[in-house]
Design an enzyme around this catalytic site. Structure first.
Site, PDB file in Angstrom:
ATOM      1  N   LEU A  17      -2.263   4.356 -16.707  1.00 44.53           N
ATOM      2  CA  LEU A  17      -2.640   3.852 -15.380  1.00 44.53           C
ATOM      3  C   LEU A  17      -2.222   4.798 -14.270  1.00 44.53           C
ATOM      4  O   LEU A  17      -1.112   5.311 -14.259  1.00 44.53           O
ATOM      5  CB  LEU A  17      -1.986   2.483 -15.168  1.00 44.53           C
TER       6      LEU A  17
ATOM      7  N   ASN B 100      -1.879   4.928 -10.040  1.00 42.50           N
ATOM      8  CA  ASN B 100      -2.024   4.203  -8.767  1.00 42.50           C
ATOM      9  C   ASN B 100      -1.831   5.152  -7.592  1.00 42.50           C
ATOM     10  O   ASN B 100      -2.542   6.179  -7.567  1.00 42.50           O
ATOM     11  CB  ASN B 100      -1.263   2.872  -8.722  1.00 42.50           C
ATOM     12  N   ASP B 101      -0.975   4.858  -6.653  1.00 40.27           N
ATOM     13  CA  ASP B 101      -0.976   5.573  -5.366  1.00 40.27           C
ATOM     14  C   ASP B 101      -1.024   7.104  -5.457  1.00 40.27           C
ATOM     15  O   ASP B 101      -0.299   7.692  -6.257  1.00 40.27           O
ATOM     16  CB  ASP B 101       0.314   5.275  -4.587  1.00 40.27           C
TER      17      ASP B 101
ATOM     18  N   GLN C 131       0.971   8.200  -8.792  1.00 41.37           N
ATOM     19  CA  GLN C 131       1.780   7.294  -9.615  1.00 41.37           C
ATOM     20  C   GLN C 131       1.117   7.198 -10.982  1.00 41.37           C
ATOM     21  O   GLN C 131      -0.110   7.056 -11.076  1.00 41.37           O
ATOM     22  CB  GLN C 131       1.820   5.912  -8.964  1.00 41.37           C
TER      23      GLN C 131
ATOM     24  N   TYR D 173       8.940   5.867  -7.781  1.00 48.06           N
ATOM     25  CA  TYR D 173       7.887   5.253  -6.978  1.00 48.06           C
ATOM     26  C   TYR D 173       7.341   6.226  -5.932  1.00 48.06           C
ATOM     27  O   TYR D 173       7.730   7.391  -5.880  1.00 48.06           O
ATOM     28  CB  TYR D 173       8.418   3.961  -6.341  1.00 48.06           C
TER      29      TYR D 173
HETATM   30  C1  FRU Z   1       1.746   0.490  -3.907  1.00 43.78           C
HETATM   31  C2  FRU Z   1       3.081   0.482  -4.628  1.00 43.78           C
HETATM   32  C3  FRU Z   1       4.152   1.170  -3.806  1.00 43.78           C
HETATM   33  C4  FRU Z   1       5.122   1.617  -4.852  1.00 43.78           C
HETATM   34  C5  FRU Z   1       4.217   1.991  -5.993  1.00 43.78           C
HETATM   35  C6  FRU Z   1       4.783   1.756  -7.352  1.00 43.78           C
HETATM   36  O1  FRU Z   1       0.672   0.401  -4.765  1.00 43.78           O
HETATM   37  O2  FRU Z   1       3.456  -0.834  -4.940  1.00 43.78           O
HETATM   38  O3  FRU Z   1       4.704   0.355  -2.798  1.00 43.78           O
HETATM   39  O4  FRU Z   1       5.918   2.685  -4.431  1.00 43.78           O
HETATM   40  O5  FRU Z   1       3.040   1.239  -5.837  1.00 43.78           O
HETATM   41  O6  FRU Z   1       3.943   2.257  -8.342  1.00 43.78           O
END
Ligand code: FRU
Length: 494
Positions: free
Chosen positions: A45, A47-48, A64, A107
């Site tokens: 996965l 993410n950010d 991420q 994170y």
């Molecule tokens: C946003 C978030 C951030 C965090 C990260 C963790 O999508 O929740 O606030 O740092 O993803 O993966």
């Protein structure tokens, strides 16, 4: 899908045997939803977007990453390098969870330059034995050979008094030699906030206070803040959680938007207008911005949202990043346009000029799975005009423009498999000016729609069948005179 236990979610990539990784990689490579010109996870996965920067001739784009499956588990940073933000080369995992502070994830965070070196500031996520969250802010430095070295201890070791452990996503910027970090926070009344810290040596960070806005009660948490000045306007971007939908607004589970106005960085007061969403599609969150080599402000977002299952999960992967957008302010309004360098991906130009009317027309020989489509609306007498992409006998992703209401609607009810749980199958928004242009970037499993040369964007994943390649247009009644320009797009992400 099988439930993931805590042990599975927090397993380290390095501790998993090679065979498991190979099996997962094979599964992902066979997925019919793999993108070609978007950054996506090799496995697991994404993410950010994190740590975006132009530094000494190279762009660095990290994200991420949980490698071991399509769930939010133990997060790493995975990094790419690029000369133009279009062709990317993977560097691989860079900031890894390997200390007590980041035992439950590295994170989100940002990049900055200090004394000629690249640094990252990020959040270390730890859970104690009772599963209480402990968030600390850390710095890492990129060495000459590209390796990343973490500072030995946190530079901000706890949230200030009055705030909870939802304290993360530092975004650093420099002004007149002073470094500022904007950090996402939640106060003990469970309201989202942004906190400001300052430093002159990047080791000692002084807490200055919270940014004062009119949005006192606007969700329980604000994630991923960003701050910059754009053409004389101060922009504060953040992602509020816990906002109810209002008509066509705020329909996604969490929001991503901005307020603009004037910010006094010493008094921490922001005079601003309304909160605006950055994107009106189904799948957009946690964007980050940075300056490119020409000092243009570029935004990249996560094309996904937390807490939603996506059809690609079954293939062992989830999500991608958006294409980069250039931000400007024109006549007091934010404009977002795809970066020009994306033109490098174009091949096979085809153009056509003609009328759309109430008889649905397949645009022969137009079809495709990965393409850019520019639609110029030259005259519009139709009550509603319809554009469909990725169509087959049973599937279609439909864009409707209603002239009277100046309303643009994206309907993915027939786009194939749907992510869920998601509120509704349409997203709509109202335009400030009549529709004159649509620019669509269609990849294997996504559509990004830029409307009226930057006025607004709608970003959406679609999980459509491989044989759904048609492009169609028609109207409800009346006719529309259109010019279509289509390019097939290739990808170059290694
Ligand atoms: C946003 C978030 C951030 C965090 C990260 C963790 O999508 O929740 O606030 O740092 O993803 O993966």
């Amino acid at each position: 899908m099988t439930e993931w236990t805590k042990e599975q979610r927090y397993q380290r990539y390095e501790d998993v045997d090679q065979q498991t990784i190979e099996t997962l990689t094979e599964q992902v490579n066979q997925s019919k939803y793999r993108q070609i010109f978007h950054i996506q996870p090799k496995i697991g996965l994404l993410n950010d977007p994190n740590g975006l920067i132009y530094f000494k001739g190279n762009y660095y784009v990290s994200h991420q990453w949980f490698p071991l499956g399509p769930v939010h588990g133990l997060k790493y940073w995975y990094t790419y390098q690029s000369k133009d933000l279009v062709e990317f080369e993977a560097i691989g995992p860079t900031i890894k969870p390997d200390t007590k502070d980041d035992s439950h994830g590295v994170y989100s965070g940002s990049a900055f330059e200090y004394h000629d070196h690249l640094y990252y500031m990020y959040t270390a996520n730890h859970r104690d034995s009772d599963w209480n969250r402990i968030s600390t802010q850390h710095i890492a430095k990129m060495a000459k050979d590209g390796s990343i070295n973490k500072f030995p201890k946190a530079v901000i070791s706890e949230p200030p008094f009055g705030y909870t452990q939802h304290f993360r996503d530092p975004k650093v910027h420099v002004q007149n030699g002073v470094y500022y970090a904007m950090i996402a926070a939640q106060n003990i009344k469970k309201q989202g906030r942004i906190l400001q810290y300052r430093s002159t040596d990047i080791v000692n960070w002084e807490f200055q206070g919270e940014i004062q806005t009119n949005l006192d009660d606007f969700g329980y948490m604000w994630e991923c803040p960003d701050y910059f000045n754009l053409n004389g306007y101060d922009m504060l971007l953040f992602c509020p959680q816990g906002i109810d939908s209002e008509g066509e607004r705020f329909k996604n589970i969490y929001q991503s938007g901005y307020i603009m106005g004037q910010y006094d960085i010493n008094n921490l007061t922001m005079n601003h207008g309304d909160f605006h969403e950055l994107d009106y599609g189904f799948d957009f969150y946690a964007p980050q911005t940075f300056l490119d080599e020409n000092n243009q402000r570029i935004l990249i977002g996560w094309m996904g949202l937390p807490e939603i299952n996506y059809p690609s999960d079954a293939d062992g992967w989830a999500h991608c990043l958006t294409i980069p957008r250039v931000l400007t302010i024109e006549s007091g309004n934010l404009k977002q346009r795809p970066i020009k360098a994306l033109e490098k991906l174009r091949t096979n130009e085809e153009t056509a000029l003609g009328y759309a009317n109430k008889f649905t027309r397949q645009l022969h020989p137009y079809e495709g799975k990965q393409f850019e489509l520019i639609i110029d609306i030259l005259e519009n007498e139709a009550t509603e005009v319809y554009f469909e992409v990725r169509t087959s006998k049973t599937e279609s992703t439909l864009i409707t423009y209603n002239k009277r209401e100046q309303k643009l609607t994206l309907d993915r009810s027939e786009s194939g498999q749907l992510p869920g749980p998601v509120e509704g199958t349409t997203r709509s928004t109202y335009l400030d000016t009549p529709l004159s242009k649509l620019q669509l970037f269609v990849d294997t499993s996504s559509v990004e729609i830029f409307c009226n040369d930057g006025e607004l964007v709608m970003t959406t994943r679609i999980f459509t069948d491989e044989n759904a390649t048609g492009i169609k247009t028609s109207t409800e009644s009346g006719q529309t005179y259109l010019k279509f320009t289509k390019y097939d797009l290739k990808g170059d992400i290694k």
